[in-house]
Write an enzyme that holds these catalytic residues in place. Structure first.
Site, PDB file in Angstrom:
ATOM      1  N   SER A 113       0.842  -1.191   0.000  1.00  0.00           N
ATOM      2  CA  SER A 113       0.000   0.000   0.000  1.00  0.00           C
ATOM      3  C   SER A 113       0.885   1.253   0.000  1.00  0.00           C
ATOM      4  O   SER A 113       1.733   1.401  -0.886  1.00  0.00           O
ATOM      5  CB  SER A 113      -0.970  -0.059   1.192  1.00  0.00           C
ATOM      6  OG  SER A 113      -2.049   0.819   1.004  1.00  0.00           O
ATOM      7  N   ASP A 253      -9.469  -5.269  -4.970  1.00  0.00           N
ATOM      8  CA  ASP A 253      -8.599  -4.348  -4.240  1.00  0.00           C
ATOM      9  C   ASP A 253      -9.085  -2.905  -4.331  1.00  0.00           C
ATOM     10  O   ASP A 253      -9.549  -2.447  -5.386  1.00  0.00           O
ATOM     11  CB  ASP A 253      -7.203  -4.433  -4.862  1.00  0.00           C
ATOM     12  CG  ASP A 253      -6.075  -4.096  -3.921  1.00  0.00           C
ATOM     13  OD1 ASP A 253      -6.281  -3.257  -3.022  1.00  0.00           O
ATOM     14  OD2 ASP A 253      -4.981  -4.665  -4.099  1.00  0.00           O
ATOM     15  N   HIS A 280      -7.415  -6.077  -0.620  1.00  0.00           N
ATOM     16  CA  HIS A 280      -6.182  -5.322  -0.392  1.00  0.00           C
ATOM     17  C   HIS A 280      -5.103  -6.103   0.342  1.00  0.00           C
ATOM     18  O   HIS A 280      -3.985  -5.631   0.469  1.00  0.00           O
ATOM     19  CB  HIS A 280      -6.535  -4.056   0.412  1.00  0.00           C
ATOM     20  CG  HIS A 280      -5.522  -2.970   0.364  1.00  0.00           C
ATOM     21  ND1 HIS A 280      -5.018  -2.470  -0.814  1.00  0.00           N
ATOM     22  CD2 HIS A 280      -4.916  -2.257   1.359  1.00  0.00           C
ATOM     23  CE1 HIS A 280      -4.153  -1.490  -0.551  1.00  0.00           C
ATOM     24  NE2 HIS A 280      -4.059  -1.359   0.752  1.00  0.00           N
TER      25      HIS A 280
END
Length: 306
Positions: A113, A253, A280
């Site tokens: 991320s 995601d 995610h």
């Protein structure tokens, strides 16, 4: 990757200027293979939700986790403002970690991320010791991210986005009503497991307990980015990445294909793997396949790194 603990070989804190960075190492840093250094998301999260990557130590790859400054076991600085919490600060912390652990001449980076953006920025200056890069569930640009968040929000079940918009307009993003509406997004695009895994909940609660960094740089939620990163992008530096790069994302995601695509288009040597049953957090949502993909990738580096 079964749900089990991976005791560290060593853990502690390292000086970073006047502050301390918490770290843990699973496996033997002197075993011959470059360690995998895990850069967590947020900004303002902790290493906990990525802890199961320590399983790679059993495959012969030492794994280094750390908590970025401001969270977890590292120094908390709740009185610092936006001028302190910068991308440059966290790049300097990563450099400091590599140097003080004595691994700056031979390592692989895994960034998840926000951590993927940070790791890509680090890799773009072509550090001599970097052997490989994994960019997991990361957008290449916050403006792209915000555009895609609008699409995902509008697709939430009836009335949820209206509730979010109403509360965001009044600034009432800390109460129970916002949390419950926010959770509708999270269970669809952040973690689709029910219940949420313990390690993910640990990081989630760490942000809740000290949201200084997250609120300053990101904002009150994954999809309402009003912090200092709202205009930040790494697109302009991706062509400078000179190591084999593995790109990971989930079919559901929050980091949608549009936000991930610049990594695939601009990094010269890359492979993009999509996890069909994940959002995610593929390392938690599809752990066996994740381990296989990572082991294959790390093995492909072995000829030039061992």
């Amino acid at each position: 990757m079964p749900d089990r603990s991976f005791p560290p070989n060593i853990k502690g804190t390292l000086p970073f200027g006047e502050h301390r960075t918490w770290y843990r190492v699973t496996g033997d840093l002197g075993a011959g293979r470059p360690p995998l250094v895990v850069v967590h998301g947020g900004p303002g999260s902790t290493h906990d939700y990525l802890l199961n990557l320590a399983a790679l130590a059993e495959e012969g790859w030492p794994v280094v986790h750390y908590d970025q400054l401001g969270n977890g076991g590292s120094s908390h600085l709740t009185d610092r403002g936006a001028d302190f919490w910068t991308v440059e600060l966290f790049l300097a912390e990563l450099d400091n970690l590599l140097t003080r652990l004595g691994i700056a001449d031979d390592y692989v980076l895994f960034g998840q991320s926000w951590g993927g953006m940070l790791a890509a920025k680090h890799a773009s200056v072509q550090p001599k010791g970097l052997r490989g890069l994994v960019v997991a569930n990361s957008p290449a640009s916050y403006p792209l991210w915000l555009r895609e968040m609008k699409v995902l929000r509008e697709d939430l079940p009836g009335g949820v986005n209206d509730t979010l918009l109403r509360l965001e307009a009044t600034g009432d993003t800390q109460g129970h009503e916002y949390f419950e509406a926010m959770r509708q997004f999270y269970t669809k695009h952040v973690c689709r497991l029910d219940p949420w895994p313990r390690d993910f909940m640990a990081s989630f609660m760490e942000i809740y307990n000290d949201p200084t960094v997250y609120y300053t740089m990101n904002g009150p939620s994954e999809f309402h980015v009003i912090g200092t990163l709202r205009d930040w992008s790494v697109e302009d530096c991706l062509s400078g990445i000179a190591v084999p790069t593995l790109i990971l994302s989930g079919r559901h995601d929050e980091a949608t294909p549009a936000t991930v695509r610049p990594f695939a288009e601009l990094i010269p040597d890359n492979r993009w793997v999509v996890f069909e049953s994940s959002s995610h957090l593929p390392h938690l949502e599809e752990p066996e396949r994740f381990l296989a993909v990572m082991t294959e990738y790390l093995g492909s580096l072995a000829g030039s790194t061992v």
